[in-house]
Design a protein around this motif. Structure first.
Motif, PDB file in Angstrom:
ATOM      1  N   ARG A  19      -5.808   5.167   2.343  1.00 20.55           N
ATOM      2  CA  ARG A  19      -7.159   4.784   1.928  1.00 20.55           C
ATOM      3  C   ARG A  19      -7.494   3.342   2.292  1.00 20.55           C
ATOM      4  O   ARG A  19      -8.563   2.847   1.969  1.00 20.55           O
ATOM      5  CB  ARG A  19      -7.314   4.978   0.424  1.00 20.55           C
ATOM      6  CG  ARG A  19      -7.114   6.429   0.015  1.00 20.55           C
ATOM      7  CD  ARG A  19      -7.456   6.710  -1.430  1.00 20.55           C
ATOM      8  NE  ARG A  19      -7.275   5.596  -2.336  1.00 20.55           N
ATOM      9  CZ  ARG A  19      -6.698   5.686  -3.525  1.00 20.55           C
ATOM     10  NH1 ARG A  19      -6.228   6.834  -3.940  1.00 20.55           N
ATOM     11  NH2 ARG A  19      -6.598   4.638  -4.300  1.00 20.55           N
ATOM     12  N   ILE A  20      -6.574   2.658   2.961  1.00 20.70           N
ATOM     13  CA  ILE A  20      -6.760   1.245   3.275  1.00 20.70           C
ATOM     14  C   ILE A  20      -6.580   1.023   4.773  1.00 20.70           C
ATOM     15  O   ILE A  20      -5.655   1.550   5.375  1.00 20.70           O
ATOM     16  CB  ILE A  20      -5.739   0.372   2.502  1.00 20.70           C
ATOM     17  CG1 ILE A  20      -5.921   0.542   0.989  1.00 20.70           C
ATOM     18  CG2 ILE A  20      -5.881  -1.095   2.886  1.00 20.70           C
ATOM     19  CD1 ILE A  20      -4.875  -0.191   0.167  1.00 20.70           C
ATOM     20  N   SER A  21      -7.494   0.221   5.341  1.00 21.82           N
ATOM     21  CA  SER A  21      -7.351  -0.195   6.736  1.00 21.82           C
ATOM     22  C   SER A  21      -6.961  -1.667   6.741  1.00 21.82           C
ATOM     23  O   SER A  21      -7.551  -2.475   6.029  1.00 21.82           O
ATOM     24  CB  SER A  21      -8.676  -0.035   7.489  1.00 21.82           C
ATOM     25  OG  SER A  21      -9.079   1.304   7.509  1.00 21.82           O
ATOM     26  N   GLU A  44     -18.324  -1.287   8.509  1.00 20.75           N
ATOM     27  CA  GLU A  44     -17.819  -0.028   7.966  1.00 20.75           C
ATOM     28  C   GLU A  44     -16.931  -0.228   6.739  1.00 20.75           C
ATOM     29  O   GLU A  44     -16.557   0.722   6.067  1.00 20.75           O
ATOM     30  CB  GLU A  44     -17.057   0.762   9.034  1.00 20.75           C
ATOM     31  CG  GLU A  44     -15.766   0.131   9.517  1.00 20.75           C
ATOM     32  CD  GLU A  44     -15.936  -0.851  10.682  1.00 20.75           C
ATOM     33  OE1 GLU A  44     -14.908  -1.303  11.202  1.00 20.75           O
ATOM     34  OE2 GLU A  44     -17.078  -1.182  11.050  1.00 20.75           O
ATOM     35  N   PHE A  45     -16.585  -1.470   6.413  1.00 19.26           N
ATOM     36  CA  PHE A  45     -15.721  -1.748   5.278  1.00 19.26           C
ATOM     37  C   PHE A  45     -16.542  -1.915   4.005  1.00 19.26           C
ATOM     38  O   PHE A  45     -17.623  -2.492   4.038  1.00 19.26           O
ATOM     39  CB  PHE A  45     -14.893  -3.020   5.530  1.00 19.26           C
ATOM     40  CG  PHE A  45     -13.892  -2.850   6.643  1.00 19.26           C
ATOM     41  CD1 PHE A  45     -12.662  -2.282   6.377  1.00 19.26           C
ATOM     42  CD2 PHE A  45     -14.195  -3.236   7.943  1.00 19.26           C
ATOM     43  CE1 PHE A  45     -11.733  -2.107   7.398  1.00 19.26           C
ATOM     44  CE2 PHE A  45     -13.285  -3.063   8.965  1.00 19.26           C
ATOM     45  CZ  PHE A  45     -12.047  -2.498   8.698  1.00 19.26           C
ATOM     46  N   ASP A  46     -16.021  -1.409   2.889  1.00 19.21           N
ATOM     47  CA  ASP A  46     -16.723  -1.582   1.624  1.00 19.21           C
ATOM     48  C   ASP A  46     -16.094  -2.679   0.768  1.00 19.21           C
ATOM     49  O   ASP A  46     -16.688  -3.153  -0.181  1.00 19.21           O
ATOM     50  CB  ASP A  46     -16.810  -0.277   0.839  1.00 19.21           C
ATOM     51  CG  ASP A  46     -15.448   0.275   0.436  1.00 19.21           C
ATOM     52  OD1 ASP A  46     -14.410  -0.309   0.799  1.00 19.21           O
ATOM     53  OD2 ASP A  46     -15.431   1.317  -0.237  1.00 19.21           O
ATOM     54  N   ALA A  70       0.832  -1.200   0.000  1.00 16.33           N
ATOM     55  CA  ALA A  70       0.000   0.000   0.000  1.00 16.33           C
ATOM     56  C   ALA A  70       0.870   1.253   0.000  1.00 16.33           C
ATOM     57  O   ALA A  70       0.603   2.208  -0.744  1.00 16.33           O
ATOM     58  CB  ALA A  70      -0.938  -0.009   1.202  1.00 16.33           C
ATOM     59  N   ALA A  71       1.908   1.252   0.820  1.00 17.12           N
ATOM     60  CA  ALA A  71       2.822   2.399   0.869  1.00 17.12           C
ATOM     61  C   ALA A  71       3.545   2.562  -0.460  1.00 17.12           C
ATOM     62  O   ALA A  71       3.695   3.678  -0.976  1.00 17.12           O
ATOM     63  CB  ALA A  71       3.820   2.231   2.013  1.00 17.12           C
ATOM     64  N   GLU A  72       3.963   1.454  -1.028  1.00 18.75           N
ATOM     65  CA  GLU A  72       4.675   1.475  -2.307  1.00 18.75           C
ATOM     66  C   GLU A  72       3.826   2.108  -3.415  1.00 18.75           C
ATOM     67  O   GLU A  72       4.334   2.793  -4.287  1.00 18.75           O
ATOM     68  CB  GLU A  72       5.031   0.028  -2.671  1.00 18.75           C
ATOM     69  CG  GLU A  72       5.920  -0.157  -3.861  1.00 18.75           C
ATOM     70  CD  GLU A  72       6.244  -1.644  -4.040  1.00 18.75           C
ATOM     71  OE1 GLU A  72       5.989  -2.162  -5.146  1.00 18.75           O
ATOM     72  OE2 GLU A  72       6.735  -2.275  -3.078  1.00 18.75           O
ATOM     73  N   HIS A  73       2.502   1.882  -3.339  1.00 22.09           N
ATOM     74  CA  HIS A  73       1.595   2.411  -4.354  1.00 22.09           C
ATOM     75  C   HIS A  73       0.890   3.696  -3.912  1.00 22.09           C
ATOM     76  O   HIS A  73       0.004   4.189  -4.605  1.00 22.09           O
ATOM     77  CB  HIS A  73       0.567   1.346  -4.737  1.00 22.09           C
ATOM     78  CG  HIS A  73       1.187   0.190  -5.451  1.00 22.09           C
ATOM     79  ND1 HIS A  73       1.482   0.216  -6.795  1.00 22.09           N
ATOM     80  CD2 HIS A  73       1.615  -1.017  -4.994  1.00 22.09           C
ATOM     81  CE1 HIS A  73       2.040  -0.931  -7.142  1.00 22.09           C
ATOM     82  NE2 HIS A  73       2.142  -1.693  -6.065  1.00 22.09           N
ATOM     83  N   GLY A  74       1.268   4.211  -2.746  1.00 24.00           N
ATOM     84  CA  GLY A  74       0.728   5.485  -2.280  1.00 24.00           C
ATOM     85  C   GLY A  74      -0.740   5.473  -1.900  1.00 24.00           C
ATOM     86  O   GLY A  74      -1.414   6.502  -1.987  1.00 24.00           O
ATOM     87  N   VAL A  75      -1.244   4.335  -1.449  1.00 25.82           N
ATOM     88  CA  VAL A  75      -2.665   4.253  -1.080  1.00 25.82           C
ATOM     89  C   VAL A  75      -2.869   3.886   0.392  1.00 25.82           C
ATOM     90  O   VAL A  75      -3.982   3.576   0.807  1.00 25.82           O
ATOM     91  CB  VAL A  75      -3.425   3.244  -1.985  1.00 25.82           C
ATOM     92  CG1 VAL A  75      -3.463   3.731  -3.430  1.00 25.82           C
ATOM     93  CG2 VAL A  75      -2.810   1.850  -1.898  1.00 25.82           C
TER      94      VAL A  75
END
Length: 174
Positions: A15-17, A30-32, A7-12
């Motif tokens: 936006r992710i838990s 609460e998760f989509d 997630a860090a590598e792709h810069g997201v």
């Protein structure tokens, strides 16, 4: 940890838990989107059975079953889910099926995923089918020795479906 790195590598990462839990115990609606990967289809079924909020809230599922994906497909079909997309990936000589699943009514059989991959002309499908055919031929040989006629019919039908799908991929490979 690897998911967080990616997630860090792709810069997201914002936006992710990420949650480490037993199945979906203690995770709320609460998760989509929920990703369940790296386990057998029967384990995924147990996780989803214990979390009816996933279907009720129409949570998008990304599933990557290691085994029993025919059984998983039947369960999804019988429990108000539909496979909207499928893709094959290969890593170090192993094949993985990745499914996108949503809450929806759809009738699917045990071979739905392979037919969907064929319809989508997944480039890995021909070699994956060759792999499955080799395995299924060995299964049929083993069942022939056991003299279990009912299982032999089922396993032979499965082999014939794989062979038919492989023939179809030869047509679109030309």
């Amino acid at each position: 940890a690897r998911g967080k790195e990616l997630a860090a590598e792709h810069g997201v990462q914002d936006r992710i838990s990420f949650v480490l839990t037993d199945g979906l115990q203690g995770v709320g609606p609460e998760f989509d989107t929920v990703v369940i990967a790296g386990m057998g289809g029967e384990t995924m079924i147990g996780i989803l059975e214990a979390a009816p909020w996933v279907r009720e809230n129409r949570v998008q599922l990304i599933l990557q079953p290691q085994s029993k994906f025919g059984d998983l497909t039947l369960w999804l079909s019988d429990n108000g889910y539909a496979i909207s997309d499928a893709e094959l990936v290969s890593e170090r000589g192993k094949y993985y099926v990745i499914l996108e699943v949503t809450a929806s009514e759809m009738t699917m059989d045990r071979h739905f995923i392979l037919r969907l991959l064929s319809e989508r002309r997944d480039p890995l499908l021909p070699e994956y089918l060759d792999h499955l055919v080799r395995i299924q031929r060995n299964v049929v040989k083993g069942v022939e020795k056991s003299e279990n006629r009912e299982q032999l019919v089922t396993e032979t039908e499965d082999l014939n479906v794989l062979l038919q799908l492989r023939e179809e991929t030869e047509k679109w490979q030309r």
